[in-house]
Design an enzyme around this catalytic site. Structure first.
Site, short mmCIF file in Angstrom:
data_model
loop_
_atom_site.label_atom_id
_atom_site.label_comp_id
_atom_site.label_asym_id
_atom_site.label_seq_id
_atom_site.Cartn_x
_atom_site.Cartn_y
_atom_site.Cartn_z
N LYS A 1 -17.49 1.39 64.00
CA LYS A 1 -18.12 2.62 63.51
C LYS A 1 -17.18 3.82 63.71
CE LYS A 1 -21.21 5.47 61.93
NZ LYS A 1 -22.48 5.79 62.56
N LYS B 1 10.11 10.02 47.45
CA LYS B 1 10.42 11.02 46.41
C LYS B 1 9.15 11.73 45.97
CE LYS B 1 10.28 9.66 42.41
NZ LYS B 1 9.24 9.52 41.35
#
Length: 311
Positions: free
Chosen positions: A170, A240
């Site tokens: 959780k 990039k």
């Protein structure tokens, strides 16, 4: 089955209602009696304390804000431990701490009872409709016995492992969601400041590869199985793209803390000589820092994905 339910807030009220609709006798408690008015009107029995709930019920649920509320409900002088029956099962539906759930499970075991961490995911709408994930940690055989009851208010009740493991699942789930939310705010603010209408931006990007795939399924191809070669998309090309995005943010004067950190992770991975590997390879840097390794069996990962497709 006589079921005890403690904590009738937004989530708890809906879950208790669905248990009651499934035909189970309900014993309820909350710090505000008025919170249980609808359940009492539908035939539930009021108990004046968590102890009184435990004395009457073979299975008990709590749905509370967190550890500081769970602690006295379990360990207080009028708490669950003071009244729990031998063989009873206690499921804490709260988002709790691993230390506390392990402690209450041990204390219950000393009395011949069973404790489970069972946090839920689905929000108030899911609690109302019964479309809830219920992650359960604890004794598997006892879980199996009570799964039909769990199914009465959640459509995805699953045994995760020993006590405490459901809490881990959780917290990982929620933390990932909020981290992604923060990153999304960064990139959307950049896109809007660059001149795009936010609705047009959203409509466009949700059709990309990220938008078309379930969030946590993105870790299956490389990260979970520790396989980054051959690349699906190389780190060099991803570096990039991220460099261009961060530069755009800088040009626009948009603060982009998460995105700049992402670029720094990629820079470090590039300096390792990983530019030709898959763009997810920077994730290995965090594994190194944490001192853990992840390399799941590819067939086992695929079996999970195939099971989802079959549903």
């Amino acid at each position: 089955m006589k079921v005890g339910f403690i904590g009738l807030g937004t989530m708890g009220a809906f879950m208790a209602a669905n248990i009651q609709k499934a035909g189970h006798a309900l014993v309820i408690h909350d710090i505000r009696r008025e919170a249980g008015a609808n359940r009492l009107a539908a035939g539930a029995v009021w108990a004046d304390s968590p102890k009184a709930v435990a004395e009457q019920c073979e299975v008990i649920f709590t749905s509370l804000p967190g550890p500081k509320e769970v602690e006295p409900v379990v360990f207080g002088p009028e708490g669950i431990l003071a009244g729990v029956q031998k063989g009873a099962a206690y499921f804490d539906l709260s988002t709790n701490s691993q230390a506390l759930v392990r402690r209450f499970a041990e204390a219950l075991a000393e009395k011949g009872a069973f404790g489970f961490d069972a946090p839920v995911s689905g929000g108030p709408k899911g609690a109302e409709s019964g479309k809830l994930a219920i992650w359960v940690g604890g004794d598997k055989a006892v879980f199996d016995k009570h799964k039909p009851l769990l199914d009465s208010f959640g459509d995805q009740a699953a045994h995760i492992g020993p006590t405490g493991t459901a809490t881990v699942a959780k917290l990982v789930h929620n933390m990932a969601g909020y981290a992604i939310q923060t990153a999304m705010a960064e990139v959307f603010s950049m896109g809007v400041k660059a001149g795009m209408d936010p609705l047009d931006l959203w409509k466009a990007i949700r059709q990309g590869s990220l938008g078309r795939r379930r969030t946590f399924d993105r870790v299956t191809d490389q990260f979970l199985i520790d396989k980054y070669d051959p690349p699906a998309f190389s780190l060099k090309l991803a570096h990039k793209d991220v460099t261009l995005a961060v530069q755009m943010g800088r040009d626009l004067g948009v603060p982009m803390r998460f995105c700049n950190l992402t670029l720094e992770e990629m820079n470090e991975a590039m300096n390792r000589g990983w530019e030709a590997l898959d763009s997810r390879v920077p994730m290995k840097l965090q594994l190194e820092r944490a001192g853990v390794s992840i390399a799941c069996d590819p067939a086992a990962v695929q079996a999970v994905l195939d099971a989802d497709k079959a549903k």
